[in-house]
Design a protein around this motif. Structure first.
Motif, mmCIF file in Angstrom:
data_model
loop_
_atom_site.group_PDB
_atom_site.id
_atom_site.type_symbol
_atom_site.label_atom_id
_atom_site.label_comp_id
_atom_site.label_asym_id
_atom_site.label_seq_id
_atom_site.Cartn_x
_atom_site.Cartn_y
_atom_site.Cartn_z
ATOM 1 N N ARG A 4 -0.709 -4.035 -7.559
ATOM 2 C CA ARG A 4 0.171 -3.017 -7.338
ATOM 3 C C ARG A 4 1.059 -2.596 -8.538
ATOM 4 O O ARG A 4 1.466 -3.265 -9.296
ATOM 5 C CB ARG A 4 1.195 -3.401 -5.997
ATOM 6 N N ILE A 45 -0.614 6.445 -6.833
ATOM 7 C CA ILE A 45 -1.864 7.108 -6.896
ATOM 8 C C ILE A 45 -1.727 8.817 -6.992
ATOM 9 O O ILE A 45 -2.130 9.314 -7.693
ATOM 10 C CB ILE A 45 -3.095 6.819 -5.935
ATOM 11 N N GLU A 46 -0.896 9.018 -5.920
ATOM 12 C CA GLU A 46 -0.573 10.660 -5.780
ATOM 13 C C GLU A 46 0.133 11.133 -6.839
ATOM 14 O O GLU A 46 -0.171 12.135 -7.168
ATOM 15 C CB GLU A 46 0.144 10.673 -4.528
ATOM 16 N N LEU A 63 0.860 -1.289 -0.248
ATOM 17 C CA LEU A 63 -0.160 -0.046 0.111
ATOM 18 C C LEU A 63 0.942 1.170 0.032
ATOM 19 O O LEU A 63 0.593 2.462 -0.556
ATOM 20 C CB LEU A 63 -0.868 -0.107 1.246
ATOM 21 N N ASN A 111 -5.802 4.622 -10.818
ATOM 22 C CA ASN A 111 -6.879 3.925 -10.249
ATOM 23 C C ASN A 111 -6.616 3.588 -8.982
ATOM 24 O O ASN A 111 -5.419 2.880 -8.695
ATOM 25 C CB ASN A 111 -7.331 2.978 -10.978
ATOM 26 N N SER A 112 -7.538 3.668 -7.889
ATOM 27 C CA SER A 112 -7.278 3.104 -6.595
ATOM 28 C C SER A 112 -8.537 1.994 -6.261
ATOM 29 O O SER A 112 -9.149 1.918 -5.511
ATOM 30 C CB SER A 112 -7.669 4.031 -5.526
ATOM 31 N N SER A 113 -8.221 0.892 -7.054
ATOM 32 C CA SER A 113 -9.178 -0.418 -7.307
ATOM 33 C C SER A 113 -8.524 -1.505 -6.555
ATOM 34 O O SER A 113 -7.492 -1.800 -7.033
ATOM 35 C CB SER A 113 -9.677 -0.564 -8.577
ATOM 36 N N PHE A 129 -8.361 1.034 0.282
ATOM 37 C CA PHE A 129 -7.859 2.328 0.549
ATOM 38 C C PHE A 129 -8.859 3.144 1.432
ATOM 39 O O PHE A 129 -8.416 4.327 1.664
ATOM 40 C CB PHE A 129 -7.657 3.093 -0.759
ATOM 41 N N TRP A 164 1.686 1.663 -3.504
ATOM 42 C CA TRP A 164 0.552 1.856 -4.450
ATOM 43 C C TRP A 164 -0.051 3.246 -4.127
ATOM 44 O O TRP A 164 -0.350 4.137 -5.042
ATOM 45 C CB TRP A 164 -0.788 0.854 -3.892
ATOM 46 N N LYS A 165 -0.097 3.613 -2.761
ATOM 47 C CA LYS A 165 -0.539 5.191 -2.685
ATOM 48 C C LYS A 165 0.214 6.103 -3.152
ATOM 49 O O LYS A 165 -0.317 7.097 -3.738
ATOM 50 C CB LYS A 165 -0.657 5.404 -1.078
ATOM 51 N N TRP A 170 -11.312 -0.043 -4.116
ATOM 52 C CA TRP A 170 -11.416 0.881 -3.179
ATOM 53 C C TRP A 170 -11.449 0.525 -1.802
ATOM 54 O O TRP A 170 -10.776 1.155 -0.873
ATOM 55 C CB TRP A 170 -12.622 1.698 -3.579
#
Length: 174
Positions: A106, A27-28, A20, A33-35, A40, A23-24, A37
Motif C-alpha cells: 500500500r 491509483i486514481e 484498499l 500500479n495496481s498489483s 482490485f 490504495w485505490k 491485480w
C-alpha cells in the motif's frame, strides 16, 4: 518487522477496507500500479462477494489459473501493509509477463522493507504448493520491485516488451 501472510476473513474486513481505500485513491490520483491485480478485480465494498471471489479455484470454468491471495499483516500495528497473489502454475501469458507471484505494498508503507519480507513469506507459500522454481516479473522502471526480487534470490533471465512497457523476468530457485 513482525509480519505474517493471512487469508482474508471477516476478522480482517476493516483492515482490508482501510488499505484498499488508500490504495485505490492513490491509483486514481497518480495512475500508479495496481498489483496484485486480483485484490482490485472486484468491489471490496460488497465484502461477501469479494471474499467468495478473491481466488480462482481448481476446476474454475473461467480459464484463469488457480491461485492463492494472501494479505500481509503487520502484527505490531494491526494493519494490512500489502498483498500477494500466488499462481499455482503458469500458462503462456503468465510465463511471458506475470509469473507465479504478483505483489504490492500500500502507498503509505512503501520503501520500508515490507516488499522484500513479504516476498520471502510468499516464497515459503510457494514451497508448500510444490513450486520449486518461481518466476517473478516487474516493470523495468520499478526499481524497488526489482531490488525486492533480487534480495530474495531473483536472477534476471531477460526483458520482454509488452504493450507500452518493458517487463523484467526473474527466476528464484527454492
Amino acid at each position: 518487522m513482525n509480519i505474517e501472510l493471512v487469508r482474508l476473513s471477516y476478522e480482517y474486513k476493516e483492515l482490508l477496507f482501510d488499505m484498499l481505500t488508500e490504495w485505490k485513491a492513490d491509483i486514481e490520483k497518480n495512475h500508479t500500479n495496481s498489483s496484485p491485480w486480483m485484490i482490485f478485480r472486484n468491489d471490496f465494498h460488497d465484502f461477501d462477494y469479494y471474499l467468495e471471489n478473491l481466488e480462482i479455484k481448481e476446476g474454475d470454468e473461467s480459464g484463469w489459473i488457480p491461485d492463492t491471495t494472501l494479505f500481509c499483516l503487520d502484527k505490531d500495528r494491526n494493519i494490512f501493509v500489502g498483498a500477494v497473489n500466488i499462481r499455482h502454475y503458469l500458462n503462456e501469458d503468465l510465463m511471458r509477463n506475470g509469473g507465479h507471484i504478483g505483489d504490492g505494498i500500500r502507498p503509505s508503507e512503501r520503501r520500508k522493507g515490507y516488499a522484500t519480507a513479504m516476498i520471502a513469506l510468499a516464497l515459503e507459500e510457494c514451497k508448500k504448493l510444490g513450486i520449486n522454481r518461481v518466476l517473478m516479473c516487474c516493470d523495468k522502471e520499478n526499481i524497488g520491485s526489482a531490488k525486492s526480487i533480487i534480495r530474495n534470490g531473483g536472477v534476471l533471465e531477460n526483458e520482454i516488451a509488452n504493450d507500452n512497457h518493458i517487463a523484467q523476468r526473474y527466476w528464484i530457485q527454492l
